[in-house]
Design an enzyme around this catalytic site. Structure first.
Site, PDB file in Angstrom:
ATOM      1  N   ARG A   9       0.838  -1.206   0.000  1.00 42.66           N
ATOM      2  CA  ARG A   9       0.000   0.000   0.000  1.00 42.66           C
ATOM      3  C   ARG A   9       0.868   1.250   0.000  1.00 42.66           C
ATOM      4  O   ARG A   9       0.366   2.362   0.123  1.00 42.66           O
ATOM      5  CB  ARG A   9      -0.942  -0.011   1.214  1.00 42.66           C
ATOM      6  CG  ARG A   9      -2.048  -1.052   1.082  1.00 42.66           C
ATOM      7  CD  ARG A   9      -3.122  -0.942   2.148  1.00 42.66           C
ATOM      8  NE  ARG A   9      -4.245  -1.783   1.796  1.00 42.66           N
ATOM      9  CZ  ARG A   9      -4.292  -3.097   2.008  1.00 42.66           C
ATOM     10  NH1 ARG A   9      -3.267  -3.702   2.567  1.00 42.66           N
ATOM     11  NH2 ARG A   9      -5.351  -3.804   1.643  1.00 42.66           N
ATOM     12  N   PRO A  11       2.717   3.855  -1.898  1.00 45.98           N
ATOM     13  CA  PRO A  11       2.784   4.336  -3.283  1.00 45.98           C
ATOM     14  C   PRO A  11       4.218   4.495  -3.778  1.00 45.98           C
ATOM     15  O   PRO A  11       4.490   4.394  -4.972  1.00 45.98           O
ATOM     16  CB  PRO A  11       2.048   5.680  -3.241  1.00 45.98           C
ATOM     17  CG  PRO A  11       1.976   6.065  -1.805  1.00 45.98           C
ATOM     18  CD  PRO A  11       2.043   4.811  -1.004  1.00 45.98           C
ATOM     19  N   ASP A  73      10.428  -7.967   0.737  1.00 48.45           N
ATOM     20  CA  ASP A  73      10.666  -7.874   2.168  1.00 48.45           C
ATOM     21  C   ASP A  73      12.064  -7.298   2.295  1.00 48.45           C
ATOM     22  O   ASP A  73      12.987  -7.732   1.609  1.00 48.45           O
ATOM     23  CB  ASP A  73      10.561  -9.240   2.841  1.00 48.45           C
ATOM     24  CG  ASP A  73      10.389  -9.087   4.347  1.00 48.45           C
ATOM     25  OD1 ASP A  73       9.558  -8.261   4.769  1.00 48.45           O
ATOM     26  OD2 ASP A  73      11.077  -9.790   5.109  1.00 48.45           O
ATOM     27  N   ASP A 157      16.533   5.310   6.867  1.00 49.92           N
ATOM     28  CA  ASP A 157      17.257   6.163   5.922  1.00 49.92           C
ATOM     29  C   ASP A 157      18.097   7.249   6.610  1.00 49.92           C
ATOM     30  O   ASP A 157      19.237   7.490   6.210  1.00 49.92           O
ATOM     31  CB  ASP A 157      16.301   6.822   4.923  1.00 49.92           C
ATOM     32  CG  ASP A 157      15.841   5.868   3.829  1.00 49.92           C
ATOM     33  OD1 ASP A 157      16.510   4.837   3.610  1.00 49.92           O
ATOM     34  OD2 ASP A 157      14.820   6.158   3.179  1.00 49.92           O
ATOM     35  N   LYS A 178      18.381   7.909  -4.863  1.00 47.49           N
ATOM     36  CA  LYS A 178      18.163   6.737  -4.010  1.00 47.49           C
ATOM     37  C   LYS A 178      17.732   5.531  -4.850  1.00 47.49           C
ATOM     38  O   LYS A 178      18.255   4.421  -4.678  1.00 47.49           O
ATOM     39  CB  LYS A 178      17.111   7.062  -2.944  1.00 47.49           C
ATOM     40  CG  LYS A 178      16.923   5.961  -1.924  1.00 47.49           C
ATOM     41  CD  LYS A 178      15.900   6.368  -0.879  1.00 47.49           C
ATOM     42  CE  LYS A 178      15.513   5.173  -0.032  1.00 47.49           C
ATOM     43  NZ  LYS A 178      14.408   5.455   0.874  1.00 47.49           N
ATOM     44  N   HIS A 183      18.950  -0.867  -2.485  1.00 44.76           N
ATOM     45  CA  HIS A 183      18.794  -2.321  -2.420  1.00 44.76           C
ATOM     46  C   HIS A 183      17.561  -2.775  -3.193  1.00 44.76           C
ATOM     47  O   HIS A 183      17.621  -3.723  -3.969  1.00 44.76           O
ATOM     48  CB  HIS A 183      18.702  -2.759  -0.966  1.00 44.76           C
ATOM     49  CG  HIS A 183      17.712  -1.974  -0.134  1.00 44.76           C
ATOM     50  ND1 HIS A 183      17.695  -0.590  -0.083  1.00 44.76           N
ATOM     51  CD2 HIS A 183      16.689  -2.377   0.668  1.00 44.76           C
ATOM     52  CE1 HIS A 183      16.724  -0.183   0.720  1.00 44.76           C
ATOM     53  NE2 HIS A 183      16.095  -1.244   1.180  1.00 44.76           N
ATOM     54  N   ARG A 184      16.425  -2.076  -3.004  1.00 44.33           N
ATOM     55  CA  ARG A 184      15.199  -2.481  -3.684  1.00 44.33           C
ATOM     56  C   ARG A 184      15.301  -2.240  -5.183  1.00 44.33           C
ATOM     57  O   ARG A 184      14.850  -3.045  -5.989  1.00 44.33           O
ATOM     58  CB  ARG A 184      13.987  -1.759  -3.102  1.00 44.33           C
ATOM     59  CG  ARG A 184      12.654  -2.343  -3.605  1.00 44.33           C
ATOM     60  CD  ARG A 184      11.435  -1.699  -2.970  1.00 44.33           C
ATOM     61  NE  ARG A 184      11.455  -1.846  -1.528  1.00 44.33           N
ATOM     62  CZ  ARG A 184      11.718  -0.853  -0.673  1.00 44.33           C
ATOM     63  NH1 ARG A 184      11.972   0.359  -1.099  1.00 44.33           N
ATOM     64  NH2 ARG A 184      11.720  -1.083   0.622  1.00 44.33           N
TER      65      ARG A 184
END
Length: 199
Positions: A9, A11, A73, A157, A178, A183-184
């Protein structure tokens, strides 16, 4: 057009995957957030690793909606704490999503520790209704600061100083900076080739 559920959820996470797909010129994918999908019960995140939790969330979303589902995750792994907070990052201080409490507790635990190596870790999973699962992991190496800096971010962060942005915390980077390093972002770029192959 392939519809893909993003099991979040937040955004920002949907936007990040959208940016990765555009950056890689992957077209014909419509991302659907949990807010715009049929409601289903949140799966219990009882995995013992980032990968296990990402896979169980992706499988739950695909099974409930009939759409391919991307889930992640992620968390902060601190060497001096044997990889913790790890999968407990979001609820380290006891309340899920209490960023200020989590940061304060981590700073207290690390108060007298000089070895401050840490990494953000993200595991992203893509599950299809047919049962296929693809997993990708990204790491963002850095150091823990001794006090929060910056306000463009969330979670840990303000305490994380990435190796690839000397002199700044990840909360002092722009969203674009960023996303290019995180990582993501790394995990999503790896997963994108599997999203591109969906029919």
């Amino acid at each position: 057009m392939v519809r893909v559920l993003v099991a979040s959820r937040n955004p920002g996470k949907v936007r990040e995957l959208d940016q990765v797909l555009r950056e890689l010129a992957i077209e014909g994918v419509e991302l659907v957030s949990l807010d715009n999908a049929p409601a289903y019960p949140d799966p219990v995140e009882d995995g013992l690793s980032f990968e296990e939790n990402a896979v169980l969330k992706a499988r739950a979303g695909a099974a409930a909606t009939g759409l391919p589902c991307v889930a992640d995750d992620s968390g902060l792994s601190v060497e001096a704490l044997n990889g913790m907070p790890g999968i407990l990052s979001a609820r380290w201080s006891g309340n899920h999503g209490d960023d200020a409490g989590n940061n304060a507790l981590l700073l207290k635990q690390m108060e007298d520790i000089n070895q401050r190596r840490a990494a953000f870790v993200s595991c992203c999973a893509l599950a299809t209704p047919e049962g296929d699962v693809h997993v990708a992991e990204g790491r963002w190496e850095g150091e823990l600061l001794r006090e929060p800096r910056g306000d463009n971010g969330f979670g840990y962060d303000p305490l994380f100083a990435p190796d690839d942005a000397p002199g700044r915390s990840s909360a002092e980077l722009t969203s674009e900076e960023k996303n290019a390093r995180s990582h993501r972002g790394k995990a999503l770029r790896e997963l994108a080739k599997h999203i591109a192959a969906l029919e």
